[in-house]
Design a protein around this motif. Structure first.
Motif, PDB file in Angstrom:
ATOM      1  N   GLU A 177       0.831  -1.205   0.000  1.00  0.00           N
ATOM      2  CA  GLU A 177       0.000   0.000   0.000  1.00  0.00           C
ATOM      3  C   GLU A 177       0.864   1.252   0.000  1.00  0.00           C
ATOM      4  N   ALA A 178       1.952   1.225   0.785  1.00  0.00           N
ATOM      5  CA  ALA A 178       2.863   2.375   0.805  1.00  0.00           C
ATOM      6  C   ALA A 178       3.520   2.578  -0.560  1.00  0.00           C
ATOM      7  N   LEU A 179       3.895   1.476  -1.216  1.00  0.00           N
ATOM      8  CA  LEU A 179       4.487   1.573  -2.552  1.00  0.00           C
ATOM      9  C   LEU A 179       3.479   2.147  -3.546  1.00  0.00           C
ATOM     10  N   ARG A 180       2.256   1.676  -3.514  1.00  0.00           N
ATOM     11  CA  ARG A 180       1.234   2.157  -4.433  1.00  0.00           C
ATOM     12  C   ARG A 180       0.924   3.630  -4.190  1.00  0.00           C
ATOM     13  N   ASP A 181       0.891   4.038  -2.922  1.00  0.00           N
ATOM     14  CA  ASP A 181       0.628   5.447  -2.610  1.00  0.00           C
ATOM     15  C   ASP A 181       1.743   6.347  -3.136  1.00  0.00           C
ATOM     16  N   ALA A 182       2.996   5.881  -2.997  1.00  0.00           N
ATOM     17  CA  ALA A 182       4.125   6.686  -3.470  1.00  0.00           C
ATOM     18  C   ALA A 182       4.063   6.887  -4.982  1.00  0.00           C
ATOM     19  N   ILE A 183       3.751   5.821  -5.723  1.00  0.00           N
ATOM     20  CA  ILE A 183       3.691   5.933  -7.182  1.00  0.00           C
ATOM     21  C   ILE A 183       2.448   6.699  -7.617  1.00  0.00           C
ATOM     22  N   ALA A 184       1.360   6.566  -6.872  1.00  0.00           N
ATOM     23  CA  ALA A 184       0.132   7.282  -7.241  1.00  0.00           C
ATOM     24  C   ALA A 184       0.323   8.792  -7.184  1.00  0.00           C
ATOM     25  N   ARG A 185       1.255   9.271  -6.351  1.00  0.00           N
ATOM     26  CA  ARG A 185       1.504  10.714  -6.272  1.00  0.00           C
ATOM     27  C   ARG A 185       1.999  11.277  -7.600  1.00  0.00           C
ATOM     28  N   LEU A 186       2.612  10.429  -8.425  1.00  0.00           N
ATOM     29  CA  LEU A 186       3.193  10.899  -9.683  1.00  0.00           C
ATOM     30  C   LEU A 186       2.153  11.044 -10.786  1.00  0.00           C
TER      31      LEU A 186
END
Length: 300
Positions: A177-186
């Protein structure tokens, strides 16, 4: 004249319905499990708006009653939605524990309370409001059904081992979830789809270990250390890409996801093949025992 080149890993045009324009078809994420009734809570929340419209103009008591009814029915819709999500996840797994909180049942009771509160008109009385509440609870159960009331595929599994697996899976899900949130910011469709595809391969490993908790030792490093490293790398890449759009860093990050996905897929395949080999050995031993006992004729 410019010529367009394409290939397996080249961005491809897609229909807007997919939601990931410019993503190669083999990199599209698998859809998350969705309950067939997932759209109903939205209509339930929409049906509560008359309480909101009737809240004004009839004094403070009517204001409090109607606003309260609107809020409680909205809470019921939320509980129904979460209950349907939990049921869809339960149905998608071969082994699963029943939801600890019966959200759909609580949603039905909450719906009854909300409609009873909104029905507290002078000409209806408490008895009438109670009838409305009872009918509302029954309709909620009919419309959304009951929550899963028993575990699935847990026969013969050590509860202690299953609890250990559940904790490791929960930790792995947090990293994903943390990985997906980080990439979703882009706000990058290609990277989002690539990350979702890797997350899907990781969840396949989760499901394999849940089905056979004895495989936890072989897969634990993948579910904790590797996913934590992917999370950290994703966060650092997101910060770097947002500030500099470094193409080399992007290529290295995508290559990392490719390597991780290949390793997770290989580990899942190895676990499944190991389980299949164990089953074949047990069947072979059983056949020999039956032949020795004269139950079945010996094989040539």
């Amino acid at each position: 004249m410019a010529q367009r080149f394409g290939g397996k890993y080249s961005p491809q045009p897609m229909t807007p319905a997919k939601g990931f324009p410019g993503v190669a078809p083999d990199r599209l994420p698998d859809p998350a499990p969705r309950h067939r009734l997932a759209g109903r809570p939205v209509w339930l929340a929409a049906a509560a708006f008359p309480f909101l419209f009737n809240a004004f103009g009839d004094g403070p008591v009517a204001l409090a009653r109607n606003l309260g009814a609107f809020a409680v029915v909205g809470l019921a819709a939320f509980l129904f939605r979460e209950g349907l999500k939990a049921e869809a996840a339960w149905e998608a797994r071969k082994t699963a524990r029943r939801p600890a909180l019966p959200r759909k049942l609580l949603g039905s009771v909450t719906l009854g309370v909300g409609l009873a509160l909104g029905a507290q008109a002078p000409d209806l009385g408490l008895i009438g409001a109670g009838v409305v509440a009872a009918v509302s609870v029954a309709l909620g159960l009919i419309a959304f059904g009951l929550d899963p009331m028993q575990d699935k595929g847990m026969e013969g599994i050590d509860p202690f081992q299953q609890d250990r697996v559940a904790k490791v899976v929960a930790e792995g899900e947090k990293h994903l979830e943390a990985l997906r949130d980080a990439i979703a910011r882009l706000d990058d469709a290609r990277l989002t789809a690539r990350t979702e595809a890797f997350a899907a391969s990781a969840r396949e490993l989760f499901r394999a270990v849940e089905e056979d908790p004895g495989d936890l030792t072989a897969a634990r490093r993948y579910m904790t250390v590797y996913l934590q490293g992917a999370r950290d790398a994703g966060g650092k890449f997101a910060d770097l890409w947002a500030s500099s759009h470094d193409e080399q860093a992007r290529a290295e990050f995508e290559a990392l996801l490719d390597d991780l996905e290949a390793n997770f897929t290989a580990r899942t395949k190895a676990l499944l093949e190991s389980g299949r080999e164990g089953l074949e050995i047990e069947i072979e031993v059983l056949r020999d025992r039956l032949a020795r006992d004269g139950v079945t004729p010996p094989r040539p």
